[in-house]
Design a protein around this motif. Structure first.
Motif, short mmCIF file in Angstrom:
data_model
loop_
_atom_site.label_atom_id
_atom_site.label_comp_id
_atom_site.label_asym_id
_atom_site.label_seq_id
_atom_site.Cartn_x
_atom_site.Cartn_y
_atom_site.Cartn_z
N ASP A 1 0.87 -1.16 0.00
CA ASP A 1 0.00 0.00 0.00
C ASP A 1 0.92 1.23 0.00
O ASP A 1 2.11 1.13 0.27
CB ASP A 1 -0.89 -0.03 1.25
CG ASP A 1 -1.80 1.18 1.35
OD1 ASP A 1 -2.34 1.61 0.31
OD2 ASP A 1 -1.96 1.69 2.46
N MET A 2 0.36 2.42 -0.28
CA MET A 2 1.20 3.62 -0.35
C MET A 2 1.10 4.50 0.89
O MET A 2 2.06 4.65 1.63
CB MET A 2 0.85 4.44 -1.60
CG MET A 2 1.73 5.67 -1.79
SD MET A 2 1.37 6.62 -3.29
CE MET A 2 -0.20 7.38 -2.83
N ASP A 3 -0.09 5.07 1.13
CA ASP A 3 -0.25 6.00 2.25
C ASP A 3 -0.14 5.25 3.58
O ASP A 3 -0.84 4.27 3.82
CB ASP A 3 -1.60 6.71 2.17
CG ASP A 3 -1.68 7.66 0.99
OD1 ASP A 3 -0.89 8.62 0.96
OD2 ASP A 3 -2.51 7.43 0.09
N THR B 1 -3.38 2.13 -9.15
CA THR B 1 -3.96 3.28 -8.47
C THR B 1 -5.48 3.27 -8.63
O THR B 1 -6.04 2.37 -9.27
CB THR B 1 -3.41 4.60 -9.04
OG1 THR B 1 -3.99 4.84 -10.34
CG2 THR B 1 -1.89 4.55 -9.19
N GLY C 1 -7.78 3.66 1.98
CA GLY C 1 -7.72 2.58 1.01
C GLY C 1 -8.89 2.58 0.05
O GLY C 1 -8.78 2.13 -1.09
N GLU D 1 0.18 -3.77 4.44
CA GLU D 1 -0.93 -2.81 4.58
C GLU D 1 -0.92 -2.17 5.96
O GLU D 1 -0.37 -2.73 6.90
CB GLU D 1 -2.28 -3.52 4.38
CG GLU D 1 -2.85 -3.45 2.98
CD GLU D 1 -3.45 -2.08 2.65
OE1 GLU D 1 -3.50 -1.22 3.55
OE2 GLU D 1 -3.86 -1.88 1.50
N SER E 1 -5.30 5.57 -3.96
CA SER E 1 -5.13 7.01 -4.13
C SER E 1 -5.25 7.43 -5.59
O SER E 1 -4.89 6.70 -6.51
CB SER E 1 -3.76 7.44 -3.60
OG SER E 1 -3.56 8.83 -3.79
N THR F 1 -2.45 1.11 -4.49
CA THR F 1 -3.03 2.17 -3.68
C THR F 1 -4.41 2.57 -4.20
O THR F 1 -4.68 2.48 -5.39
CB THR F 1 -2.11 3.41 -3.67
OG1 THR F 1 -2.76 4.48 -2.98
CG2 THR F 1 -1.78 3.88 -5.08
#
Length: 253
Positions: free
Chosen positions: A31-33, A162, A68, A194, A138, A136
């Motif tokens: 995951d990114m954020d 994305t 998410g 995650e 996002s 992600t």
């Protein structure tokens, strides 16, 4: 030794849960954020302020609870709960565009930095020949445009999923199913990292081995209840533990 034993037990439980005869990781999906970037505080502020401008209440902790999910779906959910009506795609998109503007300004004031430990972890993963993918929910260009620069040599553009790439965002499994497809692997060959309950739910639904890293304010129980196979308190802890558990994982299949 305790870390190795815990990981070996988690593999056994993971295989039993999904009915897999083997577990042989060949890709790690991040995951990114809150995993790659320490960006969730900026998201919390921008969600709260942008939704207030639109007449909706989004508490700061709500950003972590809905993390998410595709932004337009988050807004539709809030409107359904608070306005008791369905927003059109156009309405939700306009409101999300405002949120993106606020987020971009927030990032300029307080730039989101890479999570401590993430580069070391990815470098170890790459050295072992595993593929790296970012998955992600996002659609925020303020961070998406930084990924290939900040992860130069670690991440390839064709291994990024994305909000623009999927019809159904997390907690639906589609994002992680697409990530596995981009890597050419099955769930028994995948590890997901995650930090959000909805992201964990998506990864478990995709039948991936799911490691939760609790980098936010939510209790560990929320991540474990969604089915996380392992949980760490921060990215540095996962990075430090990698050499303890990866050899056992590579032999598990």
């Amino acid at each position: 030794m305790e870390t190795i034993i815990n990981y070996q037990l988690s593999i056994i439980n993971y295989q039993k849960k999904h009915g897999f005869e083997q577990f042989c990781p060949k890709a790690v999906l991040f995951d990114m954020d809150g995993v790659i970037y320490d960006s969730m505080p900026n998201h919390a502020v921008s969600w709260h302020e942008a939704m207030k401008d639109c007449g909706l209440d989004m508490p700061y902790e709500g950003a972590y609870q809905y993390e998410g999910m595709r932004g337009v779906e988050t807004i539709k959910t809030l409107a359904r709960q608070q306005w008791h009506r369905e927003l059109s795609d156009e309405e939700a998109a306009r409101m999300y565009a405002h949120k993106a503007e606020v987020f971009s300004r927030q990032c300029q004031q307080t730039p989101a930095r890479l999570m401590p430990g993430i580069l070391t972890l990815m470098q170890q993963i790459k050295a072992d020949g595993l593929k790296i993918c970012v998955v992600t929910g996002s659609a925020q260009h303020a961070l998406l445009d930084k990924l290939l620069v900040d992860l130069d040599g670690l991440l390839q553009p064709e291994r990024i999923v994305t909000a623009f790439d999927v019809r159904h965002g997390k907690p639906h499994p589609e994002p992680y199913l697409m990530g596995m497809k981009k890597c050419g692997v099955g769930p028994w060959q995948s590890v997901v990292v995650e930090n959000a309950p909805l992201g964990v739910r998506a990864a478990v639904a995709a039948r991936c081995m799911t490691i939760a890293v609790n980098t936010g304010p939510l209790p560990d129980a929320m991540l474990l209840q969604e089915g996380a196979d392992l949980i760490y308190p921060r990215m540095t802890a996962l990075s430090e533990a990698y050499r303890s558990w990866y050899p056992s994982a590579s032999q598990a299949g």
